[in-house]
Write a protein that holds these residues in place. Structure first.
Motif, PDB file in Angstrom:
ATOM      1  N   GLY A   1       1.543  -4.681  -1.418  1.00 52.36           N
ATOM      2  CA  GLY A   1       0.043  -5.557  -1.280  1.00 52.36           C
ATOM      3  C   GLY A   1      -0.644  -5.797  -2.692  1.00 52.36           C
ATOM      4  N   TYR A   2      -0.576  -4.697  -3.417  1.00 50.44           N
ATOM      5  CA  TYR A   2      -1.136  -4.499  -4.813  1.00 50.44           C
ATOM      6  C   TYR A   2      -0.663  -5.788  -5.779  1.00 50.44           C
ATOM      7  CZ  TYR A   2      -2.061  -2.941  -9.473  1.00 50.44           C
ATOM      8  OH  TYR A   2      -2.535  -3.012 -10.709  1.00 50.44           O
ATOM      9  N   ALA A   3       0.973  -5.863  -5.588  1.00 48.04           N
ATOM     10  CA  ALA A   3       1.586  -6.646  -6.474  1.00 48.04           C
ATOM     11  C   ALA A   3       1.168  -8.124  -6.430  1.00 48.04           C
ATOM     12  CB  ALA A   3       3.045  -6.424  -6.691  1.00 48.04           C
ATOM     13  N   SER A   4       1.128  -8.183  -4.852  1.00 51.96           N
ATOM     14  CA  SER A   4       1.020  -9.595  -4.395  1.00 51.96           C
ATOM     15  C   SER A   4      -0.415 -10.040  -4.879  1.00 51.96           C
ATOM     16  CB  SER A   4       1.109  -9.630  -2.685  1.00 51.96           C
ATOM     17  OG  SER A   4       2.112  -9.089  -2.468  1.00 51.96           O
ATOM     18  N   SER A   5      -1.329  -9.021  -4.372  1.00 51.78           N
ATOM     19  CA  SER A   5      -2.772  -9.621  -4.836  1.00 51.78           C
ATOM     20  C   SER A   5      -2.882  -9.864  -6.370  1.00 51.78           C
ATOM     21  CB  SER A   5      -3.789  -8.467  -4.388  1.00 51.78           C
ATOM     22  OG  SER A   5      -3.608  -7.500  -5.338  1.00 51.78           O
TER      23      SER A   5
ATOM     24  N   PRO B   1       5.433  -6.823 -14.644  1.00 49.37           N
ATOM     25  CA  PRO B   1       5.641  -5.955 -13.740  1.00 49.37           C
ATOM     26  C   PRO B   1       5.337  -6.160 -12.110  1.00 49.37           C
ATOM     27  CG  PRO B   1       3.797  -5.227 -14.956  1.00 49.37           C
ATOM     28  CD  PRO B   1       4.349  -6.759 -15.592  1.00 49.37           C
ATOM     29  N   HIS B   2       4.386  -7.114 -11.987  1.00 48.25           N
ATOM     30  CA  HIS B   2       4.035  -7.241 -10.595  1.00 48.25           C
ATOM     31  C   HIS B   2       4.953  -8.125 -10.065  1.00 48.25           C
ATOM     32  CE1 HIS B   2       0.531  -5.414 -11.621  1.00 48.25           C
ATOM     33  NE2 HIS B   2       0.050  -6.300 -12.376  1.00 48.25           N
ATOM     34  N   ALA B   3       5.396  -9.194 -10.650  1.00 48.56           N
ATOM     35  CA  ALA B   3       6.388 -10.502 -10.182  1.00 48.56           C
ATOM     36  C   ALA B   3       7.801  -9.862 -10.133  1.00 48.56           C
ATOM     37  CB  ALA B   3       6.396 -11.490 -11.015  1.00 48.56           C
ATOM     38  N   ALA B   4       7.927  -8.824 -10.877  1.00 45.42           N
ATOM     39  CA  ALA B   4       9.163  -8.010 -11.006  1.00 45.42           C
ATOM     40  C   ALA B   4       9.523  -7.100  -9.838  1.00 45.42           C
ATOM     41  CB  ALA B   4       9.393  -7.413 -12.235  1.00 45.42           C
ATOM     42  N   PHE B   5       8.457  -6.473  -9.663  1.00 43.57           N
ATOM     43  CA  PHE B   5       8.318  -5.692  -8.411  1.00 43.57           C
ATOM     44  C   PHE B   5       8.743  -6.329  -6.971  1.00 43.57           C
ATOM     45  CE2 PHE B   5       6.515  -3.081  -5.113  1.00 43.57           C
ATOM     46  CZ  PHE B   5       7.107  -2.007  -5.116  1.00 43.57           C
ATOM     47  N   LEU B   6       7.838  -7.577  -6.976  1.00 43.40           N
ATOM     48  CA  LEU B   6       8.076  -8.077  -5.804  1.00 43.40           C
ATOM     49  C   LEU B   6       9.536  -8.669  -5.660  1.00 43.40           C
ATOM     50  CD1 LEU B   6       4.938 -10.535  -5.166  1.00 43.40           C
ATOM     51  CD2 LEU B   6       5.391  -8.355  -3.910  1.00 43.40           C
ATOM     52  N   THR B   7      10.055  -9.271  -6.881  1.00 43.24           N
ATOM     53  CA  THR B   7      11.430  -9.810  -6.658  1.00 43.24           C
ATOM     54  C   THR B   7      12.507  -8.686  -6.518  1.00 43.24           C
ATOM     55  OG1 THR B   7      10.709 -11.222  -8.565  1.00 43.24           O
ATOM     56  CG2 THR B   7      12.967 -11.036  -8.429  1.00 43.24           C
TER      57      THR B   7
ATOM     58  N   GLY C   1      -5.392   3.158  -2.630  1.00 42.60           N
ATOM     59  CA  GLY C   1      -5.840   1.675  -2.481  1.00 42.60           C
ATOM     60  C   GLY C   1      -7.158   1.277  -2.397  1.00 42.60           C
ATOM     61  N   LEU C   2      -7.864   2.126  -2.024  1.00 43.86           N
ATOM     62  CA  LEU C   2      -9.464   1.778  -2.113  1.00 43.86           C
ATOM     63  C   LEU C   2      -9.671   1.799  -3.364  1.00 43.86           C
ATOM     64  CD1 LEU C   2     -11.533   4.095   0.590  1.00 43.86           C
ATOM     65  CD2 LEU C   2     -11.390   1.587   0.137  1.00 43.86           C
ATOM     66  N   LEU C   3      -9.363   2.778  -4.226  1.00 43.17           N
ATOM     67  CA  LEU C   3      -9.596   2.672  -6.055  1.00 43.17           C
ATOM     68  C   LEU C   3      -9.240   1.263  -6.329  1.00 43.17           C
ATOM     69  CD1 LEU C   3     -10.519   4.784  -7.917  1.00 43.17           C
ATOM     70  CD2 LEU C   3      -8.062   4.858  -8.547  1.00 43.17           C
ATOM     71  N   GLY C   4      -8.060   0.912  -6.231  1.00 46.33           N
ATOM     72  CA  GLY C   4      -7.600  -0.388  -6.614  1.00 46.33           C
ATOM     73  C   GLY C   4      -8.262  -1.717  -6.311  1.00 46.33           C
ATOM     74  N   PHE C   5      -8.780  -1.486  -4.891  1.00 41.76           N
ATOM     75  CA  PHE C   5      -9.660  -2.418  -4.376  1.00 41.76           C
ATOM     76  C   PHE C   5     -10.908  -2.521  -5.079  1.00 41.76           C
ATOM     77  CE2 PHE C   5     -12.443  -4.017  -0.814  1.00 41.76           C
ATOM     78  CZ  PHE C   5     -11.681  -5.419  -0.575  1.00 41.76           C
ATOM     79  N   ALA C   6     -11.473  -1.357  -5.343  1.00 39.83           N
ATOM     80  CA  ALA C   6     -12.880  -1.268  -5.882  1.00 39.83           C
ATOM     81  C   ALA C   6     -12.764  -1.813  -7.393  1.00 39.83           C
ATOM     82  CB  ALA C   6     -13.399   0.145  -5.786  1.00 39.83           C
ATOM     83  N   VAL C   7     -11.652  -1.280  -7.997  1.00 40.73           N
ATOM     84  CA  VAL C   7     -11.473  -1.850  -9.363  1.00 40.73           C
ATOM     85  C   VAL C   7     -11.357  -3.360  -9.461  1.00 40.73           C
ATOM     86  CG1 VAL C   7     -10.044  -1.654 -11.253  1.00 40.73           C
ATOM     87  CG2 VAL C   7     -10.427   0.145 -10.192  1.00 40.73           C
ATOM     88  N   ARG C   8     -10.702  -3.948  -8.498  1.00 41.02           N
ATOM     89  CA  ARG C   8     -10.616  -5.325  -8.490  1.00 41.02           C
ATOM     90  C   ARG C   8     -11.970  -6.143  -8.093  1.00 41.02           C
ATOM     91  NH1 ARG C   8      -7.868  -9.226  -4.920  1.00 41.02           N
ATOM     92  NH2 ARG C   8      -7.940  -7.646  -3.377  1.00 41.02           N
ATOM     93  N   LYS C   9     -12.632  -5.548  -7.133  1.00 44.91           N
ATOM     94  CA  LYS C   9     -14.058  -6.269  -6.954  1.00 44.91           C
ATOM     95  C   LYS C   9     -14.914  -6.128  -8.097  1.00 44.91           C
ATOM     96  CE  LYS C   9     -13.887  -7.511  -2.874  1.00 44.91           C
ATOM     97  NZ  LYS C   9     -14.196  -8.660  -2.407  1.00 44.91           N
TER      98      LYS C   9
ATOM     99  N   LEU D   1       2.446  -8.449   6.318  1.00 45.75           N
ATOM    100  CA  LEU D   1       3.120  -8.224   5.178  1.00 45.75           C
ATOM    101  C   LEU D   1       2.556  -9.328   4.112  1.00 45.75           C
ATOM    102  CD1 LEU D   1       5.116  -5.987   5.514  1.00 45.75           C
ATOM    103  CD2 LEU D   1       6.674  -7.411   4.231  1.00 45.75           C
ATOM    104  N   PRO D   2       2.196  -9.142   2.860  1.00 42.90           N
ATOM    105  CA  PRO D   2       1.540 -10.308   2.170  1.00 42.90           C
ATOM    106  C   PRO D   2       2.496 -11.672   2.030  1.00 42.90           C
ATOM    107  CG  PRO D   2       2.134  -8.201   0.750  1.00 42.90           C
ATOM    108  CD  PRO D   2       2.392  -7.768   2.255  1.00 42.90           C
TER     109      PRO D   2
END
Lengths: 347, 270
Positions: A25-29, A81-87, A334-342, B150-151
């Protein structure tokens, strides 16, 4: 290297799936936020490249064996890193679904071991600082080698931790570590050399590729690391706490094995144990039913002082709190990541 | 596994998934849910259980029979997936030598039991996973996962990857063919050749990604994969399927079915 369903308990598999789902979820966002459409076909095609490349083996000089590309690190270097993780996650998913490499429940573990460590730890913390902006051949080689070895060592250690925490295999932690780490040292060296060779080749023929990839990935380097580290800390903490409680269990297990025989014969014990299991979801822990099979006469003379009465409660308590704590920390992270993003979106 | 074999296996499962049986027509979410439940129920059993694992074989068997999947396909794959499990599991009989059961003169140790249990688990888990793909199909599984939360970026990636595996694997096969025609003696490339081979493949891959992106933009790509075929809904048949599977899996998890049957049979003879 691929973790298998058969060696995994549902709790460990579930916790690792939870962690992996959060990372996905994090990498996708993050990718959505970048709004770079051209990245999508590149990811798909590079994933297919990794898939094909893994089936081409080369002979390792001096030995009779062969090696191939794993792919986590080179994807991170090419895509960020994000795209690589999803791949890498998608490659592992196809392998799990079509080739039964690992398994469906173990997919969480495998994506974490082979995706998180190279993409979110080895790449930003080792490869990037070492390789630098304009890298020479030597630096590139050193960076790839060290990062690949570190990533694979962590991944192999993850397999060991997950297997030990599941308690299906009889291999003691120390011997399993001694078995896995040296093998993966070799695999890591191969991976590092191949990654460095390929990156060096690309550097020579397509320098613009590295220039183009950099600004997108280097804009906010710290945040993914912090969140990644928080997640890793939670996971290592969670599994270690389990593992700490597994050590005395080993003794107890040896004792209970003597009485464990009764469990195989007495139906009450089985039903009792499983009803208990339904009552509390924690029954998915591998060692749950020793609490019903524990018999006083099975305790050897030296140990009866502290273990027999309090141990089962303690074990259930710690594993429950371990699982709960793990999930809570996950939610927090997760909340932390969300908060940071916001916060960033506003800023 | 060579590339040709891998491609063949992928296509084989794809063809099986394109059949039209009642099981194939079920909504993919129901099958995914049932499989997840199967895995949790199976793997939560105690590690010394062997006989209790056997009733679980009914689930993959049911999928294979209802979905018209040849059992040979499933078992061949299961055998391919076993080595790592065997490597780790083989230590169990060596390390755990406590005798648990006597069958006449044969003393069965805990390690032997847990090793058998691991192998059985592996076979059951692997065959079920493959059967799921063979009765559902990759695209449907992706769609189901998307509907389960899933995303979407990840799902688009999965579908892209799956489409391009065939293209790039064919590309890699051509390169390997060309190589083997030129150097018939050595079966595996050296590290130098490997670098050139993979480097070229990578360059072609990157170029292809660029062309694909252009083509996608021309056709109005908006970040999501267009679905094709009919979308299914979670209706009465799906609920029935989940209920039947769920009840059976709960029952075999709670009751020791082989023991009960054995008791009944013993009662008949007494």
């Amino acid at each position: 290297m691929h973790m298998a369903d058969a060696l995994l308990s549902p709790t460990v598999g579930g916790v690792m799936w939870g962690a992996t789902a959060c990372l996905l979820g994090y990498a996708s966002s993050k990718l959505k936020a970048e709004k770079d459409d051209s990245r999508i076909p590149l990811m798909g095609v590079l994933g297919a490249f990794i898939f094909a490349a893994q089936m081409i083996n080369f002979s390792i000089p001096g030995t009779g064996s062969s090696g191939h590309l794993g792919g986590g690190l080179i994807l991170a270097a090419l895509l960020g890193p994000h795209a690589a993780f999803l791949t890498i996650a998608s490659v592992l998913a196809v392998q799990a679904l079509f080739f039964a490499d690992g398994g469906l429940l173990a997919m969480g573990c495998n994506i974490f071991n082979l995706g998180f460590f190279p993409c979110y730890l080895a790449y930003p913390l080792i490869y990037k600082p070492l390789a630098g902006a304009v890298s020479s051949r030597g630096r590139l080689m050193a960076a790839s080698l060290i990062a690949a070895v570190a990533g694979l060592q962590l991944g192999a250690f993850g397999v060991v931790l997950q297997t030990t925490a599941s308690g299906i295999s009889e291999l003691p932690f120390s011997s399993f570590v001694m078995l896995m780490q040296p093998i993966h040292l070799g695999i890591g060296v191969v991976e590092g050399v191949v990654t460095a060779l390929l990156l060096g080749f690309l550097h020579r023929v397509r320098p613009e590729l590295f220039g183009a990839a950099r600004p997108a990935t280097a804009s906010r380097p710290l945040r993914p690391i912090i969140i990644g580290l928080a997640l890793a800390a939670m996971l290592v903490g969670g599994s270690m706490s389990w593992f700490a409680s597994a050590d005395p269990d080993g003794l107890e297990w040896a004792m209970a094995k003597v009485s464990g025989k009764e469990e195989l014969h007495a139906p009450e014990a089985g039903i009792h144990g499983t009803l208990d299991a339904l009552q509390k979801r924690i029954a998915f822990l591998p060692d749950y039913n020793f609490k019903s099979t524990e018999e006083p006469e099975a305790v050897p003379a030296g140990n009866e002082g502290n273990t027999p009465e309090p141990w089962p409660n303690v074990a259930v308590g710690t594993s429950l709190s371990g699982v709960l704590g793990g999930f809570m920390t996950l939610c927090l992270a997760g909340l932390l990541g969300f908060a940071v993003r916001k916060f960033h979106a506003k800023a | 596994m060579s590339i040709e074999n891998a491609l063949f296996e992928l296509r084989r499962l794809d063809e099986l998934a394109r059949q039209d049986t009642p099981l194939h027509r079920l909504d993919a979410r129901a099958k995914v849910l049932a499989t997840v439940f199967f895995l949790i129920s199976l793997l939560s059993l105690n590690r010394y259980e062997v006989a209790r694992l056997l009733p679980y074989a009914a689930f993959p068997w049911l999928l294979a029979v209802l979905g018209n999947i040849p059992l040979a396909v499933l078992f061949r794959r299961a055998a391919l997936a076993l080595p790592f499990v065997l490597m780790v599991g083989l230590f169990n009989p060596l390390l755990d030598r406590t005798v648990l059961v006597h069958f006449g003169p044969l003393a069965v140790t805990g390690g032997m039991l847990s090793f058998t249990s691991i192998v059985l688990r592996a076979i059951l888990a692997v065959t079920t996973g493959l059967a799921l793909v063979a009765v559902t199909g990759f695209d449907n599984i992706c769609r189901a996962l998307g509907r389960m939360g899933l995303p979407s970026v990840f799902l688009v990636q999965l579908q892209f990857l799956y489409r391009y595996i065939f293209v790039l694997a064919a590309e890699a096969t051509r390169m390997m063919h060309a190589r083997s025609l030129r150097c018939a003696k050595s079966s595996r490339p050296s590290l130098r050749e490997y670098r050139s081979l993979l480097g070229c493949l990578l360059l072609r891959t990157l170029d292809r990604a660029g062309r694909v992106h252009q083509a996608m933009l021309c056709r109005g790509f908006d970040g999501s994969m267009p679905g094709y075929g009919h979308t299914t809904s979670f209706g009465a048949a799906e609920v029935r399927f989940c209920l039947v599977c769920g009840l059976y899996l709960v029952a075999v998890r709670i009751f020791d079915l082989p023991l009960l049957l054995g008791g009944l049979a013993g009662g008949l003879f007494r």
